[in-house]
Design an enzyme around this catalytic site. Structure first.
Site, PDB file in Angstrom:
ATOM      1  N   GLU A 183      -0.495  -2.816  -8.326  1.00 36.40           N
ATOM      2  CA  GLU A 183      -1.601  -3.054  -7.740  1.00 36.40           C
ATOM      3  C   GLU A 183      -2.632  -1.886  -7.509  1.00 36.40           C
ATOM      4  OE1 GLU A 183      -3.227  -2.849  -4.410  1.00 36.40           O
ATOM      5  OE2 GLU A 183      -1.358  -2.053  -3.147  1.00 36.40           O
ATOM      6  N   SER A 238       0.793  -1.175   0.290  1.00 35.28           N
ATOM      7  CA  SER A 238       0.037   0.199  -0.013  1.00 35.28           C
ATOM      8  C   SER A 238       0.897   1.212   0.016  1.00 35.28           C
ATOM      9  CB  SER A 238      -1.049  -0.108   1.288  1.00 35.28           C
ATOM     10  OG  SER A 238      -2.184   0.930   1.170  1.00 35.28           O
ATOM     11  N   HIS A 243      -4.061  -5.300  -2.316  1.00 30.83           N
ATOM     12  CA  HIS A 243      -5.326  -5.111  -1.577  1.00 30.83           C
ATOM     13  C   HIS A 243      -6.320  -6.260  -1.377  1.00 30.83           C
ATOM     14  CE1 HIS A 243      -3.616  -1.113  -1.144  1.00 30.83           C
ATOM     15  NE2 HIS A 243      -4.268  -0.835   0.070  1.00 30.83           N
TER      16      HIS A 243
END
Length: 337
Positions: A241, A110, A308
């Site tokens: 991502e 993240s 995620h």
């Protein structure tokens, strides 16, 4: 040449929050993860930033940078494992002295991608994109997540093989964690823009595209210098991502990366499963992948185990990788050379 840290069995883990900290009501998550790690033989040292959180930050940028730097320089701490990501890690970069950072693994995903990519690009120290600390608090880890210890224990000159997961988690059920935290209910299928099997090779770089895109044009996103200084201009494999971008924002970001030269001498691009990718006027993520593959004339593999939508493979920024996919399954072999 790339520099690869090594995780020892009796390592001391430093937990610091360079992005978001953990609010009081969730301290039990860090405590649970620390307990599990200690049971596996690790020592765990938590910094002050871990336990505080106000307005999306664990603490002011300089405080976060100072604590991270202290842990990176501390001879008694072997490995940095932040609790999780957040939103504004980018604020700390200007306060870090990259030349003084010792060779230690940093593992996470993240918003932590910003730190991982910046360190690897500027120093040639490999960094690890994978599980965060709070997600190792279960009684045990699923096979995919558990590979983080094997990957970080790989010695320089050796290689490590990981396989695509059997199942993934469709949505988070925070109030109903399994013994391995995730609810892995859906069958994993790696896909390609060409609908053909692929094998690609190159040096891995990537992370959460929402945040690492903001390194473009800064001293912390100099991909060309990294290629020249640390990997002898070998080809790159980018892995991304998408946490929250709709499809047109994703497309704009990829075009910007192309125009900035990030895809020069790129052998392939990987995309993780995404909780976002919301179509805009019928324009889908699959359209984005198809266009990118055709424009760059390279394979695009998507819905891989990254990001995620867990579980996720541990990708090492800077490692030389061979990525193969066929019949919905995939393998990633990383060489620490």
């Amino acid at each position: 040449m790339m520099k690869y840290p090594l995780l020892k069995k009796d390592a001391t883990i430093g937990v610091t929050a360079p992005s978001s900290g953990v609010p009081n009501e969730l301290h039990k998550l860090v405590e649970g993860a620390s307990k599990r790690l200690k049971a596996q033989g690790y020592e765990v040292v938590c910094g002050d930033t871990v336990w505080t959180q106000e307005k999306v930050r664990s603490s002011p940028a300089q405080v976060r940078a100072e604590e991270l730097t202290k842990m990176m320089q501390d001879e008694q701490i072997d490995f940095i494992f932040p609790p999780w990501g957040g939103e504004l890690l980018i604020e700390i970069l200007e306060y870090l002295d990259f030349e003084t950072l010792k060779e230690k693994w940093i593992l996470g995903y993240s918003d932590l991608s910003v730190l991982l990519v910046a360190i690897t690009l500027k120093t040639g120290i490999a960094t690890a994109h994978g599980t965060n600390l709070v997600d190792v608090r279960g009684e045990y880890s699923d096979e995919t997540t558990a590979m983080w210890t094997s990957v970080l224990s790989t010695k320089k000159g050796e290689s490590v093989l990981q396989h695509s997961s059997k199942n993934y988690q469709k949505e988070w059920q925070f109030d109903n964690p399994t013994p391995y935290i995730f609810d892995l209910s859906e069958e994993t299928q790696w896909k390609t823009a060409s609908n053909l099997p692929h094998k690609i090779e190159g040096r891995l770089l990537g992370g959460c595209i929402d945040v690492i895109r903001h390194l473009i044009g800064t001293p912390y996103g100099d991909v060309a210098s990294f290629r020249h200084n640390f990997i002898s201009d070998e080809p790159l494999i980018w892995y991304f991502e998408n946490c929250a971008l709709n499809t047109t924002d994703l497309r704009r970001t990829l075009v910007q990366m192309k125009l900035a030269g990030w895809f020069h001498h790129c052998s392939g691009i990987l995309f993780g499963r995404s909780p976002a990718n919301h179509p805009v006027n019928g324009y889908t993520a699959e359209d984005v992948y198809q266009e990118l593959s055709e424009e760059l004339q390279i394979p695009v593999i998507y819905d891989i185990d990254c990001g995620h939508v867990p579980p996720q493979i541990t990708f090492v920024n800077g490692a030389y990788a061979e990525v193969e996919t066929q019949d919905g399954q995939g393998t990633v072999r990383q060489h620490f050379r």
